[in-house]
Write an enzyme that holds these catalytic residues in place. Structure first.
Site, PDB file in Angstrom:
ATOM      1  N   GLU A  74      -5.368  -1.962  14.016  1.00  0.00           N
ATOM      2  CA  GLU A  74      -5.836  -1.074  12.993  1.00  0.00           C
ATOM      3  C   GLU A  74      -7.227  -0.357  13.647  1.00  0.00           C
ATOM      4  OE1 GLU A  74      -6.336  -2.328   8.860  1.00  0.00           O
ATOM      5  OE2 GLU A  74      -4.597  -3.327   9.092  1.00  0.00           O
ATOM      6  N   HIS A 121       1.027  -9.256   4.496  1.00  0.00           N
ATOM      7  CA  HIS A 121      -0.290  -8.272   4.419  1.00  0.00           C
ATOM      8  C   HIS A 121      -0.388  -8.336   2.897  1.00  0.00           C
ATOM      9  CE1 HIS A 121      -2.382  -4.854   6.564  1.00  0.00           C
ATOM     10  NE2 HIS A 121      -2.934  -4.898   5.397  1.00  0.00           N
ATOM     11  N   GLU A 172      -5.199 -10.028   8.772  1.00  0.00           N
ATOM     12  CA  GLU A 172      -6.429 -10.284   8.506  1.00  0.00           C
ATOM     13  C   GLU A 172      -6.711 -11.637   7.609  1.00  0.00           C
ATOM     14  OE1 GLU A 172      -8.147  -6.817   6.857  1.00  0.00           O
ATOM     15  OE2 GLU A 172      -8.451  -5.943   8.792  1.00  0.00           O
ATOM     16  N   GLN A 208       0.956  -1.210  -0.050  1.00  0.00           N
ATOM     17  CA  GLN A 208       0.020  -0.074  -0.066  1.00  0.00           C
ATOM     18  C   GLN A 208       0.769   1.177   0.077  1.00  0.00           C
ATOM     19  OE1 GLN A 208      -2.756  -1.711   3.342  1.00  0.00           O
ATOM     20  NE2 GLN A 208      -4.186  -0.500   1.942  1.00  0.00           N
ATOM     21  N   TRP A 248      -5.139   3.224  11.660  1.00  0.00           N
ATOM     22  CA  TRP A 248      -4.692   3.007  10.357  1.00  0.00           C
ATOM     23  C   TRP A 248      -5.284   4.175   9.465  1.00  0.00           C
ATOM     24  CZ3 TRP A 248      -2.367  -0.693   7.662  1.00  0.00           C
ATOM     25  CH2 TRP A 248      -2.609  -0.468   6.040  1.00  0.00           C
ATOM     26  N   ASN A 301      -8.349  -5.634  14.445  1.00  0.00           N
ATOM     27  CA  ASN A 301      -8.528  -4.621  13.437  1.00  0.00           C
ATOM     28  C   ASN A 301     -10.133  -4.301  13.461  1.00  0.00           C
ATOM     29  OD1 ASN A 301      -5.732  -5.026  12.785  1.00  0.00           O
ATOM     30  ND2 ASN A 301      -6.214  -5.439  10.440  1.00  0.00           N
ATOM     31  N   ARG A 344       3.486   0.119  13.346  1.00  0.00           N
ATOM     32  CA  ARG A 344       3.313  -1.408  12.536  1.00  0.00           C
ATOM     33  C   ARG A 344       3.434  -1.300  11.061  1.00  0.00           C
ATOM     34  NH1 ARG A 344      -2.305  -3.998  10.936  1.00  0.00           N
ATOM     35  NH2 ARG A 344      -1.543  -5.860  10.414  1.00  0.00           N
ATOM     36  N   TYR A 399     -13.009  -1.913  12.018  1.00  0.00           N
ATOM     37  CA  TYR A 399     -13.815  -0.909  11.546  1.00  0.00           C
ATOM     38  C   TYR A 399     -15.215  -0.614  11.679  1.00  0.00           C
ATOM     39  CZ  TYR A 399      -9.261  -0.519   9.403  1.00  0.00           C
ATOM     40  OH  TYR A 399      -7.924  -0.257   8.847  1.00  0.00           O
ATOM     41  N   GLU A 446      -5.373   1.840  -1.709  1.00  0.00           N
ATOM     42  CA  GLU A 446      -6.566   1.039  -0.786  1.00  0.00           C
ATOM     43  C   GLU A 446      -6.886  -0.024  -1.586  1.00  0.00           C
ATOM     44  OE1 GLU A 446      -7.606   0.734   2.299  1.00  0.00           O
ATOM     45  OE2 GLU A 446      -9.371  -0.125   1.929  1.00  0.00           O
ATOM     46  N   TRP A 447      -6.141  -0.875  -2.259  1.00  0.00           N
ATOM     47  CA  TRP A 447      -6.540  -2.215  -2.708  1.00  0.00           C
ATOM     48  C   TRP A 447      -7.674  -1.952  -3.827  1.00  0.00           C
ATOM     49  CZ3 TRP A 447      -2.771  -5.051  -0.972  1.00  0.00           C
ATOM     50  CH2 TRP A 447      -2.520  -4.707   0.528  1.00  0.00           C
TER      51      TRP A 447
HETATM   52  C1  GBH Z   1      -8.103  -3.596   6.561  1.00  0.00           C
HETATM   53  O1  GBH Z   1      -8.922  -4.331   5.861  1.00  0.00           O
HETATM   54  C2  GBH Z   1      -6.669  -3.830   5.901  1.00  0.00           C
HETATM   55  O2  GBH Z   1      -5.795  -4.523   6.808  1.00  0.00           O
HETATM   56  C3  GBH Z   1      -6.146  -2.591   5.376  1.00  0.00           C
HETATM   57  O3  GBH Z   1      -4.840  -2.920   4.461  1.00  0.00           O
HETATM   58  C4  GBH Z   1      -6.809  -1.611   4.647  1.00  0.00           C
HETATM   59  O4  GBH Z   1      -6.149  -0.688   3.865  1.00  0.00           O
HETATM   60  C5  GBH Z   1      -7.749  -0.913   5.599  1.00  0.00           C
HETATM   61  O5  GBH Z   1      -8.263  -2.248   6.294  1.00  0.00           O
HETATM   62  C6  GBH Z   1      -8.957  -0.123   5.146  1.00  0.00           C
HETATM   63  O6  GBH Z   1      -9.714  -0.857   4.201  1.00  0.00           O
HETATM   64  O7  GBH Z   1     -19.414  -4.209   4.047  1.00  0.00           O
HETATM   65  O8  GBH Z   1     -19.235  -1.710   4.397  1.00  0.00           O
HETATM   66  O9  GBH Z   1     -19.634  -3.137   6.326  1.00  0.00           O
HETATM   67  C7  GBH Z   1     -10.279  -3.970   6.086  1.00  0.00           C
HETATM   68  C8  GBH Z   1     -11.186  -5.073   5.889  1.00  0.00           C
HETATM   69  C9  GBH Z   1     -13.364  -5.596   5.436  1.00  0.00           C
HETATM   70  C10 GBH Z   1     -13.016  -3.480   6.479  1.00  0.00           C
HETATM   71  C11 GBH Z   1     -14.593  -5.373   5.199  1.00  0.00           C
HETATM   72  C12 GBH Z   1     -14.551  -3.224   6.115  1.00  0.00           C
HETATM   73  C13 GBH Z   1     -16.674  -4.057   5.544  1.00  0.00           C
HETATM   74  C14 GBH Z   1     -17.228  -2.849   5.208  1.00  0.00           C
HETATM   75  N1  GBH Z   1     -12.469  -4.595   5.682  1.00  0.00           N
HETATM   76  N2  GBH Z   1     -15.244  -4.342   6.052  1.00  0.00           N
HETATM   77  S1  GBH Z   1     -18.818  -2.784   5.117  1.00  0.00           S
END
Ligand code: GBH
Length: 448
Positions: free
Chosen positions: A353, A124, A169, A23, A400, A291, A80, A293, A407-408
């Protein structure tokens, strides 16, 4: 005196930032680096929303000194990052590439010289393409390759890396990479992708063993956890949520901490589990990395759908620019549940994260005014502080991300950084949230 303007975490609580190799690094073909599945995937038309790749990304490979200086300015004590496997072993096996090792050697030394304790992730998501050509994580022998790679890193860096994380992850790797194909290597195998999950678990265990044999002091994990909320009280929705919860949250957590798979998944994995695997996976962990979110809302899918569950929109909460709901309370609840459920089996927790995408750039005065990110971090740190008051042992928070990055599948369209990156000039501009994070850290009673 405690400063009420900021969340207050206990003395010794560790603040850090988090990134990943593909990334941020760029230098995709430099110093002998081999191609990874993400190089291949990003260069496949149609896979990345804005057609971008990580070829240059933030050019961290050449600008790491500047980036480490930013960390020092932030006042964090931990960083990290991940190590790119194909920099170390260009084809995923055999002798180490000296120039690849040297890069991380320089990075680690400069981190330590700047007061940043290194937390290194081995994987990663940038699998050497040559291993994918042999089946990647579907092929059990990738586990042996990963253990060899872990031994190389342990021998070289265990004396200086504070914390180790074998795999970032694994649920995202298996589901996004091999079940729905939204991430590299882009395989759409649905339930046939499940062996990947088991192989990642065993690879985690084997890497932990190899790292410890090389002298690593602290080995943990970085598992993505999302509280799962059923779309309704309907038995079908509740059942679908329970299954998806097992696949997302239980699949890695339970074997790592308890040495067994969630009951609902056991029949699906029967064929792939070999004698001794569960014991290998269940290595003692020095910390459990989470991690976090957002929570997810799950419903039952129609009978003719490929998977029995489907994702529904979680309404009623503000969202980030990525559209992800902002629910700090769900983190507090999840941490409290986590401790109540696993008790003595649970090592100290690190938030490895946590962060949000807001995509504003510098205004006319050059200021990146990301008040929303400040609010996000403030609320999540307060949620963690409350969980700690309720007895959950959370030791650190690595946000993060240090800087905007690739962002992938979203390419450069989603910005998670405390530091803004101009992808044309590669100029770094600390955002308002950067100053807030620094002030918040400085306002802690005593921090490590
Ligand atoms: C992480 O993955 C990664 O480790 C990192 O590389 C990445 O940049 C970062 O987070 C930000 O994306 O369907 O709307 O409820 C995150 C993995 C899995 C997080 C799916 C959000 C569902 C969003 N993601 N998840 S939603």
């Amino acid at each position: 005196m405690s400063d009420q303007r900021f969340p207050q975490l206990p003395p010794g609580f560790r603040f850090g930032t988090s990134t990943a190799s593909y990334q941020i690094e760029g230098a995709a073909t430099e110093d002998g680096k081999g191609p990874s599945i993400w190089d291949t995937f990003a260069h496949t038309p149609g896979k990345i929303i804005d057609g971008s790749t990580g070829d240059v990304a933030c050019d961290h490979y050449h600008r790491h000194d500047e980036d480490v200086a930013l960390m020092k300015q932030l006042g964090t004590r931990g960083y990290r990052f991940s190590i790119s496997w194909p920099r170390i072993q260009p084809t995923g096996s055999g002798a180490a590439n000296a120039k690849g090792l040297d890069f991380y050697d320089r990075l680690i030394d400069s981190l330590l010289a700047s007061g940043q304790q290194p937390m290194a992730t081995l994987y990663h998501w940038d699998l050497p393409q040559a291993l994918e050509d042999d089946g990647g994580w579907l092929n059990r022998s990738t586990i042996d390759r990963f253990a060899d790679y872990a031994a190389i890193l342990g021998e070289r860096f265990a004396d200086r890396v504070e914390h180790w994380i074998p795999i970032n992850e694994p649920n995202v790797v298996s589901m996004m990479g091999y079940s729905i194909g939204f991430h590299a290597p882009g395989k759409v195998l649905m339930f046939d992708g499940l062996p990947v999950a088991h192989h990642l678990n065993v690879a985690h265990g084997r890497a932990a063993i190899a790292l410890r044999a090389a002298g690593a002091a602290s080995v943990g994990c970085a598992n993505n956890h999302a509280p799962m909320w059923p779309a309704s009280d309907d038995a079908a929705d509740v059942g679908a949520t329970k299954l998806f919860d097992a696949m997302w949250n239980g699949m890695f957590l339970e074997p790592m901490l308890l040495g067994r798979y969630p009951v609902d998944l056991q029949p699906l994995l029967e064929d792939v589990i070999k004698d001794g695997d569960l014991a290998t996976i269940r290595q003692p962990l020095d910390f459990y990395g989470v991690n976090y979110y957002n929570p997810m809302r799950i419903g039952a899918a129609p009978e003719d759908a490929e998977m029995p569950f489907e994702f529904r929109e979680l309404l009623g909460y503000p969202t980030t620019d990525f559209g992800w709901p902002i629910v700090p309370d769900a983190l507090r609840e999840w941490l409290i549940m986590f401790r109540a459920r696993f008790r003595a089996a649970l090592p100290p927790i690190m938030i490895t994260e946590s962060g949000c995408a807001y995509n504003m750039g510098p205004d006319a005065n050059g200021v990146v005014d990301d008040q929303q990110r400040i609010d996000y971090l403030d609320a999540h740190l307060r949620a963690i502080a409350t969980a700690i008051e309720r007895g959950v042992d959370v030791r650190g928070y690595y946000t993060w991300s240090l800087m905007d990055n690739f962002e992938w599948s979203e390419g450069f369209t989603q910005r998670f950084g405390l530091v803004h990156i101009d992808y044309d000039t590669l100029v770094r501009t600390p955002k308002r949230s950067f100053q807030w994070y620094a002030d918040m850290i400085a306002a802690q009673p005593a921090h490590d």
